[in-house]
Structure formats: structure tokens, C-alpha cells
Motif scaffolding. Structure first.
Motif, short mmCIF file in Angstrom:
data_model
loop_
_atom_site.label_atom_id
_atom_site.label_comp_id
_atom_site.label_asym_id
_atom_site.label_seq_id
_atom_site.Cartn_x
_atom_site.Cartn_y
_atom_site.Cartn_z
N TRP A 36 0.79 -1.23 0.00
CA TRP A 36 0.00 0.00 0.00
C TRP A 36 0.82 1.28 0.00
CZ3 TRP A 36 -4.95 -0.28 -1.13
CH2 TRP A 36 -5.59 -1.50 -0.97
N ALA A 37 2.14 1.20 0.06
CA ALA A 37 2.96 2.41 0.19
C ALA A 37 2.76 3.38 -0.98
CB ALA A 37 4.43 2.04 0.33
N ILE A 61 -8.16 -1.56 1.96
CA ILE A 61 -7.13 -1.66 2.98
C ILE A 61 -7.78 -1.77 4.36
CG2 ILE A 61 -6.87 0.82 3.34
CD1 ILE A 61 -3.82 0.32 3.59
N SER A 62 -7.18 -2.58 5.23
CA SER A 62 -7.72 -2.71 6.59
C SER A 62 -7.11 -1.63 7.48
CB SER A 62 -7.38 -4.09 7.17
OG SER A 62 -5.98 -4.19 7.42
N GLU A 63 -7.76 -1.36 8.61
CA GLU A 63 -7.24 -0.38 9.55
C GLU A 63 -5.85 -0.77 10.02
OE1 GLU A 63 -9.78 0.99 12.71
OE2 GLU A 63 -11.57 0.79 11.46
N LYS A 64 -5.67 -2.06 10.32
CA LYS A 64 -4.38 -2.56 10.80
C LYS A 64 -3.28 -2.31 9.77
CE LYS A 64 -1.99 -6.81 12.06
NZ LYS A 64 -2.09 -8.26 12.19
N GLN A 68 -0.05 0.20 10.03
CA GLN A 68 1.32 -0.31 9.86
C GLN A 68 2.05 0.42 8.74
OE1 GLN A 68 0.42 -4.45 9.18
NE2 GLN A 68 0.67 -4.99 11.34
N THR A 69 1.35 0.65 7.63
CA THR A 69 1.96 1.33 6.49
C THR A 69 2.33 2.76 6.84
OG1 THR A 69 0.70 -0.07 4.96
CG2 THR A 69 1.61 1.99 4.07
N MET A 73 6.09 4.35 7.04
CA MET A 73 6.44 5.49 6.20
C MET A 73 6.85 6.69 7.05
SD MET A 73 3.58 4.99 3.23
CE MET A 73 4.29 6.18 2.08
N GLU A 74 6.26 6.82 8.21
CA GLU A 74 6.67 7.88 9.14
C GLU A 74 8.08 7.60 9.63
OE1 GLU A 74 5.08 10.14 13.18
OE2 GLU A 74 4.15 8.25 12.59
N ARG A 75 8.36 6.34 9.96
CA ARG A 75 9.70 5.94 10.41
C ARG A 75 10.74 6.24 9.34
NH1 ARG A 75 12.91 1.08 10.09
NH2 ARG A 75 14.33 1.02 11.88
#
Length: 137
Positions: A36-37, A61-64, A68-69, A73-75
Motif C-alpha cells: 500500500w505504500a 485496505i484494513s485499519e491494521k 502499519q503502512t 512510512m513515518e519511520r
């Protein structure tokens, strides 16, 4: 240095530079390797979005998986998460300046896909026929 020693040195340096370049390219591609990125980058390319807006736009896309994505991406420094001090808290996501620099390579890749995607499909079909493999739908 003798001529063979110089040639060996030049060859070793060229291999080292190619290996380094390949590693950097793999690392860059790895930033986009989750399913999903790219979708998140494109959605945030339209501007700052709230979590549930992204969830709705990126269905199924699921909430989980979205969480996670976004965290990954923030990391990686591609996405910025802003929490507004309100009740209830309002959380927004946006591309970071670094994330925004991904737009040109993504556009180039998209353009390449539009130009050459049919040729890739045809090559896969020829390969599958030649090797007796059934094409996945």
C-alpha cells in the motif's frame, strides 16, 4: 603500478561502485515495497488527509494495514503525522518534504508502465506459452 594492476584496480572500483549503487537502489525500492505504500504516497500527494479519509480512499485496505503502512512510512521519513490538541484529537497525515521528492520517480515509473506495460504482458504470455505455464489471471 603495472598495467594489469591498474586494470584490476579500476575493475575493482567499478564493481564496488556498482554494488553500492545497487544497494542504494534496493533500499530506495524497499521504501515502496509494501503493498500500500505507493497508494498512500499518491493519496497524500493530493494533500493532507485524516486517517479515516485515507482508509476510505484506499479501500479495501484494513485499519491494521493502514496503521502499519503509515507508521513504517513515518519511520522512513516519508510521512508526517500531526496530532492536533482537540477533543477528540484530530490526527492528520501529510507527505514530508522527503516524501514529496518521491513524486518525480513515481511519475517516471508510472509513465514507463503506461508506455511499456503491454510489452511486459506480451513477453510474459510468450514465456508462459513457451514453458507451458498457465497465465495467472
Amino acid at each position: 603500478m603495472t598495467a594489469p594492476a591498474v586494470a584490476d584496480h579500476v575493475r575493482a572500483r567499478r564493481i564496488s561502485e556498482r554494488t553500492r549503487s545497487a544497494r542504494l537502489i534496493r533500499d530506495s525500492i524497499g521504501l515502496l515495497s509494501s503493498k500500500w505504500a505507493v497508494d498512500v504516497l499518491l493519496a497524500l500527494g493530493d494533500g493532507t488527509r485524516r486517517y479515516h479519509e485515507l482508509l476510505e480512499d484506499l479501500s479495501p485496505i484494513s485499519e491494521k494495514v493502514l496503521t502499519q503502512t503509515l507508521r513504517a512510512m513515518e519511520r522512513d521519513g516519508l510521512v508526517v503525522r500531526r496530532v492536533h490538541a482537540e477533543v477528540p484529537p484530530r490526527v492528520e497525515y501529510a507527505l514530508s518534504p522527503l516524501g514529496a521528492t518521491m513524486a518525480p520517480p513515481l511519475k517516471a515509473l508510472g509513465s514507463w508502465s503506461l508506455t511499456h506495460g503491454k510489452r511486459v504482458e506480451e513477453a510474459r504470455d510468450r514465456f508462459d506459452v513457451r514453458t507451458g505455464r498457465a497465465r495467472a489471471a
